[in-house]
Design a protein around this motif. Structure first.
Motif, PDB file in Angstrom:
ATOM      1  N   ASP A  42       0.823  -1.212   0.000  1.00  0.00           N
ATOM      2  CA  ASP A  42       0.000   0.000   0.000  1.00  0.00           C
ATOM      3  C   ASP A  42       0.856   1.261   0.000  1.00  0.00           C
ATOM      4  OD1 ASP A  42      -2.220  -1.592   0.014  1.00  0.00           O
ATOM      5  OD2 ASP A  42      -2.716  -1.260   2.132  1.00  0.00           O
ATOM      6  N   ALA A  54       0.575   4.253  -2.633  1.00  0.00           N
ATOM      7  CA  ALA A  54       0.365   5.645  -2.234  1.00  0.00           C
ATOM      8  C   ALA A  54       1.453   6.551  -2.801  1.00  0.00           C
ATOM      9  CB  ALA A  54       0.323   5.752  -0.710  1.00  0.00           C
ATOM     10  N   GLY A 108       0.566   7.708  -5.961  1.00  0.00           N
ATOM     11  CA  GLY A 108      -0.641   8.524  -6.007  1.00  0.00           C
ATOM     12  C   GLY A 108      -1.916   7.738  -6.185  1.00  0.00           C
ATOM     13  N   ASN A 109      -1.870   6.435  -5.948  1.00  0.00           N
ATOM     14  CA  ASN A 109      -3.034   5.590  -6.185  1.00  0.00           C
ATOM     15  C   ASN A 109      -3.881   5.333  -4.946  1.00  0.00           C
ATOM     16  OD1 ASN A 109      -2.386   5.299  -8.911  1.00  0.00           O
ATOM     17  ND2 ASN A 109      -0.984   3.606  -8.478  1.00  0.00           N
ATOM     18  N   ARG A 110      -3.463   5.849  -3.792  1.00  0.00           N
ATOM     19  CA  ARG A 110      -4.293   5.756  -2.605  1.00  0.00           C
ATOM     20  C   ARG A 110      -3.852   6.818  -1.604  1.00  0.00           C
ATOM     21  NH1 ARG A 110      -4.780   0.365  -0.272  1.00  0.00           N
ATOM     22  NH2 ARG A 110      -5.735   1.493   1.448  1.00  0.00           N
ATOM     23  N   GLU A 111      -4.667   7.057  -0.573  1.00  0.00           N
ATOM     24  CA  GLU A 111      -4.373   8.066   0.436  1.00  0.00           C
ATOM     25  C   GLU A 111      -3.543   7.460   1.563  1.00  0.00           C
ATOM     26  OE1 GLU A 111      -5.143  11.278   0.301  1.00  0.00           O
ATOM     27  OE2 GLU A 111      -6.099  11.014  -1.662  1.00  0.00           O
ATOM     28  N   TRP A 112      -2.565   8.223   2.016  1.00  0.00           N
ATOM     29  CA  TRP A 112      -1.715   7.758   3.107  1.00  0.00           C
ATOM     30  C   TRP A 112      -2.527   7.450   4.364  1.00  0.00           C
ATOM     31  CZ3 TRP A 112       2.986   6.293   1.876  1.00  0.00           C
ATOM     32  CH2 TRP A 112       3.622   6.889   0.785  1.00  0.00           C
ATOM     33  N   LYS A 113      -3.497   8.283   4.637  1.00  0.00           N
ATOM     34  CA  LYS A 113      -4.275   8.140   5.877  1.00  0.00           C
ATOM     35  C   LYS A 113      -5.130   6.878   5.885  1.00  0.00           C
ATOM     36  CE  LYS A 113      -8.087  11.055   4.174  1.00  0.00           C
ATOM     37  NZ  LYS A 113      -9.058   9.957   4.042  1.00  0.00           N
ATOM     38  N   ASP A 114      -5.292   6.265   4.725  1.00  0.00           N
ATOM     39  CA  ASP A 114      -6.151   5.088   4.616  1.00  0.00           C
ATOM     40  C   ASP A 114      -5.380   3.774   4.653  1.00  0.00           C
ATOM     41  OD1 ASP A 114      -8.369   6.744   4.375  1.00  0.00           O
ATOM     42  OD2 ASP A 114      -8.196   6.851   2.181  1.00  0.00           O
ATOM     43  N   TYR A 138       3.400   7.512   9.379  1.00  0.00           N
ATOM     44  CA  TYR A 138       4.074   8.233   8.303  1.00  0.00           C
ATOM     45  C   TYR A 138       4.337   9.673   8.718  1.00  0.00           C
ATOM     46  CZ  TYR A 138      -0.624   9.996   7.102  1.00  0.00           C
ATOM     47  OH  TYR A 138      -1.858  10.577   7.128  1.00  0.00           O
ATOM     48  N   ARG A 161       4.561  13.594   8.717  1.00  0.00           N
ATOM     49  CA  ARG A 161       3.829  14.762   8.252  1.00  0.00           C
ATOM     50  C   ARG A 161       4.186  15.955   9.132  1.00  0.00           C
ATOM     51  NH1 ARG A 161       3.325  12.681   4.282  1.00  0.00           N
ATOM     52  NH2 ARG A 161       1.537  12.328   2.907  1.00  0.00           N
ATOM     53  N   ASN A 175      -1.659   5.662  11.807  1.00  0.00           N
ATOM     54  CA  ASN A 175      -2.946   5.151  11.339  1.00  0.00           C
ATOM     55  C   ASN A 175      -3.430   4.004  12.224  1.00  0.00           C
ATOM     56  OD1 ASN A 175      -2.792   6.990   9.273  1.00  0.00           O
ATOM     57  ND2 ASN A 175      -2.222   5.499   7.690  1.00  0.00           N
TER      58      ASN A 175
END
Length: 437
Positions: A126, A130, A133-139, A145, A147, A154
């Protein structure tokens, strides 16, 4: 990591890291991946890392570390960032899972961009998605991660469904040189987890008290793959392969039926599991199992109770008898340095191993691993002498004292009785902690 447990001589034992091979096998097929197992470059560490960064020019580097290896992982991450600041670095493994909050909230986390908590196959896949750009980091469950100068944590990830995991990638290993006693060695797992409550073990923080198994078909495919890549010895990395004895018996039969008993196997097993079946050791021998790391742990009823092991001395004796009657070699697991231990308690364990004709001694001094019940007990009793230098948390060094013996006493007595009773002692080299930094 290049750090190894010093009880196992690098002259006779170099084992591949199965975890990173499994990660490689379970990312999206369009990603390019290479495995750099640094145990093969202990004497030429930084030049080797520099060369593979230059040759492969990775977008991301994953580092996997046990607790005693974490300092090495941190230093390597710093070094990699000096080579190329744009490389993203993910940290995974037991220590990251146990100590992610402490790592993230201190300077120890500075060189890392991601922390993978728990099993990593889905989480690492995953992360790469991410990054594209194919998924959200928060998900992404199981991920911490970076920030805005800190880490976001998460939600935890549920355990992997072993039925969906693809085979490990052995074809993308950069270097070769894994062996046991001069023959090519590889690792295979048939199950994950353990339901036991041993309080000196941190396994339940990775898997919970669960036991999950691979299908026999998948295991045979994995053995075929390992054999294709030259393996002659296989170590089953299962945490407790004897947790389901009937399944283990059937697995031995399946190995014979598939013709994989031309390999030689090393397993770790519980004394209770081996002792519970008069036919298991026979089936193990027919399957090609040659060496059993047997969790004897201690022969003192008092100490076994402290470890939540129960009184299992009679089961231990029966397990030894079953294994030796079938010509299986035993590496006896021994844990020393409990709160009430005196010199005579240390000697008692070695004397038992000697009289029982244990083939190799796998003794260690009890270690207060992070987030274990044993650490809490020892800390509360003031018996931990090294609470924070995790580099020495490998079972070789004394990080505790007893109510009667200092850490120095424990270190000396381990050496004294190993030398007295173990013929293997004379073939074990002096441990050197230095790498070619």
């Amino acid at each position: 990591m290049p750090d190894t447990v010093p009880q196992f001589s690098a002259k006779t034992w170099r084992a591949p890291n199965l975890a990173i091979s499994s990660l490689a096998g379970n990312i999206q097929p369009h990603h390019e991946v290479a495995l750099a197992d640094l145990v093969l470059r202990r004497n030429n560490l930084l030049p080797s890392v520099k060369k593979i960064i230059e040759d492969y020019r990775p977008d991301m580097v994953g580092l996997s570390a046990m607790t005693f290896q974490f300092d090495t992982a941190r230093r390597l991450a710093v070094f990699i960032k000096t080579l190329r600041k744009d490389i993203k670095i993910a940290l995974g493994g037991y220590h990251a899972t146990l100590m992610y909050e402490e790592i993230a909230s201190s300077g120890d986390g500075d060189p890392f961009d991601y922390i993978v908590r728990g099993e990593g196959e889905e989480t690492f896949r995953d992360i790469l998605d991410a990054a594209e750009g194919n998924r959200e980091w928060k998900d992404i469950p199981g991920l911490s991660y970076r920030r805005q100068g800190g880490f976001l944590h998460n939600t935890p990830r549920s355990l992997e469904n072993l039925d969906t995991l693809r085979l490990p990638r052995r074809d993308v290993r950069i270097w070769s040189g894994y062996y046991f006693s001069g023959k090519k060695l590889d690792m295979v797992e048939t199950s994950r987890g353990c339901t036991m409550t041993c309080n000196f073990c941190s396994m339940n923080r990775m898997y919970g008290r669960t036991f999950r198994t691979y299908s026999f078909e998948r295991i045979m495919q994995d053995l075929t793959n390992a054999k294709k890549h030259g393996a002659r010895y296989i170590t089953f990395s299962d945490d407790n392969i004897t947790l389901n004895v009937k399944r283990f018996e059937s697995l031995c039969d399946a190995i014979v039926e598939a013709g994989h008993n031309d390999l030689r196997y090393i397993v770790q097993a519980s004394t209770a599991g081996i002792a519970s079946s008069p036919v298991l050791a026979q089936k193990m021998a027919r399957a090609g199992i040659q060496i059993v790391f047997l969790g004897i742990e201690n022969v003192s009823e008092r100490n076994l109770k402290l470890m939540n092991k129960g009184n299992m001395l009679e089961k231990t004796k029966r397990a030894i008898e079953y294994l030796h009657n079938n010509n299986l070699l035993i590496v006896g697991g021994m844990i020393l340095g409990h709160a009430e231990d005196k010199e005579e308690d240390i000697a008692q364990n070695y004397e038992f191993f000697d009289k029982a004709n244990i083939d190799f001694f796998g003794e260690q001094i009890i270690t207060p691993y992070p987030k274990t019940g044993m650490r809490d007990i020892l800390m509360n009793e003031g018996l931990v002498t090294n609470a924070i230098d995790y580099r020495k948390y490998n079972g070789f060094w004394a990080n505790v004292k007893t109510k009667h013996l200092s850490s120095e006493d424990l270190q000396f007595l381990r050496w004294k009785y190993k030398r007295k009773y173990s013929t293997f002692f004379k073939t074990t080299p002096v441990f050197k902690a230095n790498f070619a930094w």
